[in-house]
Design an enzyme around this catalytic site. Structure first.
Site, PDB file in Angstrom:
ATOM      1  N   ARG A 276     122.627  35.831  33.695  1.00 38.83           N
ATOM      2  CA  ARG A 276     122.139  36.767  34.714  1.00 38.83           C
ATOM      3  C   ARG A 276     123.001  36.660  35.965  1.00 38.83           C
ATOM      4  NH1 ARG A 276     118.679  41.217  35.565  1.00 38.83           N
ATOM      5  NH2 ARG A 276     117.797  41.097  37.671  1.00 38.83           N
ATOM      6  N   GLU A 371      90.963  16.273  28.719  1.00 35.20           N
ATOM      7  CA  GLU A 371      91.142  14.919  28.196  1.00 35.20           C
ATOM      8  C   GLU A 371      91.520  13.916  29.281  1.00 35.20           C
ATOM      9  OE1 GLU A 371      92.923  14.189  24.448  1.00 35.20           O
ATOM     10  OE2 GLU A 371      92.684  16.249  23.761  1.00 35.20           O
TER      11      GLU A 371
END
Length: 387
Positions: A276, A371
């Site tokens: 890019r 978790e």
């Protein structure tokens, strides 16, 4: 110290990479448009189940379990490497090919069931014919898991369960649940919480809890739910210890998932930055782009060796709470920051659902909470320091 990966694990990774290309890549490409739009169809779920069954047949899915129940007895390090590779592939469905860290997969906790119950509950998980859920969290007991209120009372030849579980991943599709309940209110975490295997017809799925990620947990309701007395996992009263051992031992898998996803993000950002152009030169020529990516590379290497070391420790028979908390905190936090930087490299394109980073960023944000939230991990680390 030997930091090299054993040759047999390198060969295993090559075999798994070939499986992903052969079995997962075509399915991933077929559903590419739906994935870009953030839509998950019944066909996609069916294909994900098919991937799981194929992986079960080839042995990858539950390779971490012993050979006598259908696994390979693969080391924690070996499974950790496979999880990393699946996450780095950039194919969301690749995670369907492996049990960890998905709580619907067969848990080593089920090895503590009586043998006749392993045939009913564990072995169908090994073949992909059944699925389960892990029911610990409650509305009043999230990070403070030992404060659960679900109770189990022995009544003749049955246990009777009453309570509510929520944020239960796969709870709506599971064939049974591994449920943690209080059996002695005085002892609680010190010998008063028991783990049970509970069939699907013994509880009710009440509602779906929609999250910012692409997976949505549910609430489970237990109202005088009766299960046979032999459906206890391990010893009565010691389920909390079993849960913590399971969670701590499996943190390397979460660490590896974060590691793989972070590496995927950096790979995509580096490629974009080199092709890019802006203001007449590649994006990579700007230090505002290259320096954050260089910083990300450093953090990924730190994540890698923390994760591999934890996996190695588990293979030595240790379940180090401090190291598992460090990996859970550091990898989820750093991976999220890395994904955020990489999304920034893509500019406006990075915000689109069809971009390569957006869904990963949302999933990593979730992993900083589930978790064991980051704050709980820092509490464990601080206590280990004597603070």
């Amino acid at each position: 110290m030997d930091f090299s990966i054993p040759a047999e694990l390198t060969t295993l990774r090559e075999s798994f990479a070939a499986f992903l290309e052969r079995e997962v890549r075509p399915i991933h490409q077929r559903h590419a448009e739906s994935v870009r739009r953030g839509v998950f169809t019944d066909e996609m779920r069916s294909d994900a189940r098919a991937i799981k069954r194929r992986s079960c047949a080839e042995g990858f899915y539950a390779a971490y379990l012993p050979e006598d129940v259908g696994g390979w007895g693969l080391s924690n390090l070996g499974m950790t490497l496979l999880v990393e590779d699946a996450a780095r592939s950039g194919m969301g469905m690749a995670m369907s090919a492996l049990g960890p860290p998905n709580p619907e997969a067969p848990t080593p906790l089920l090895l503590e069931l009586p043998l006749h119950l392993q045939d009913i509950y564990l072995k169908p998980l090994m073949t992909g014919d059944k699925t389960m859920c892990f029911a610990l969290t409650e509305p009043e007991a999230g990070s403070d898991a030992q404060s659960i209120r679900t109770k189990a009372t022995l009544d003749g030849d049955s246990w009777v369960l009453n309570g509510t579980k929520h944020y239960i991943t796969n709870g709506d599709r599971a064939d049974f649940a591994v449920v943690f309940a209080v059996t002695d209110a005085q002892k609680r975490a010190h010998g008063g919480i028991t783990a049970f295997v509970v069939p699907r017809d013994a509880y009710i799925v009440t509602k779906t809890q929609y999250t910012m990620a692409d997976t949505h947990p549910v609430e489970l309701l237990f109202e005088d739910s009766r299960i046979p007395a032999d459906h206890v996992i391990g010893e009565v009263g010691f389920g909390f210890y079993a849960a913590m051992k399971f969670l701590n031992g499996g943190r390397a898998y979460i660490g590896a998932q974060c590691l793989g996803m972070a590496q995927w993000c950096v790979d995509q950002a580096v490629e974009h930055a080199t092709v890019r152009t802006a203001f007449g030169k590649p994006l990579a020529r700007n230090q505002g782009v290259s320096f954050p990516l260089a910083e990300s590379k450093v953090e990924i290497e730190a994540m890698r060796w923390l994760t591999y070391h934890l996996a190695w420790q588990v293979d030595q028979g240790e379940v180090p709470m401090l190291d598992s908390s460090i990996v859970k905190y550091f990898n989820t936090d750093r991976a999220y920051q890395i994904a955020d930087r990489c999304l920034q490299v893509f500019g406006g394109q990075g915000l689109l659902k069809e971009g390569p980073i957006e869904a990963v960023l949302r999933h990593l944000r979730m992993l900083r909470v589930v978790e064991g939230a980051s704050e709980v991990q820092k509490l464990v680390i601080a206590r280990a320091m004597g603070l």
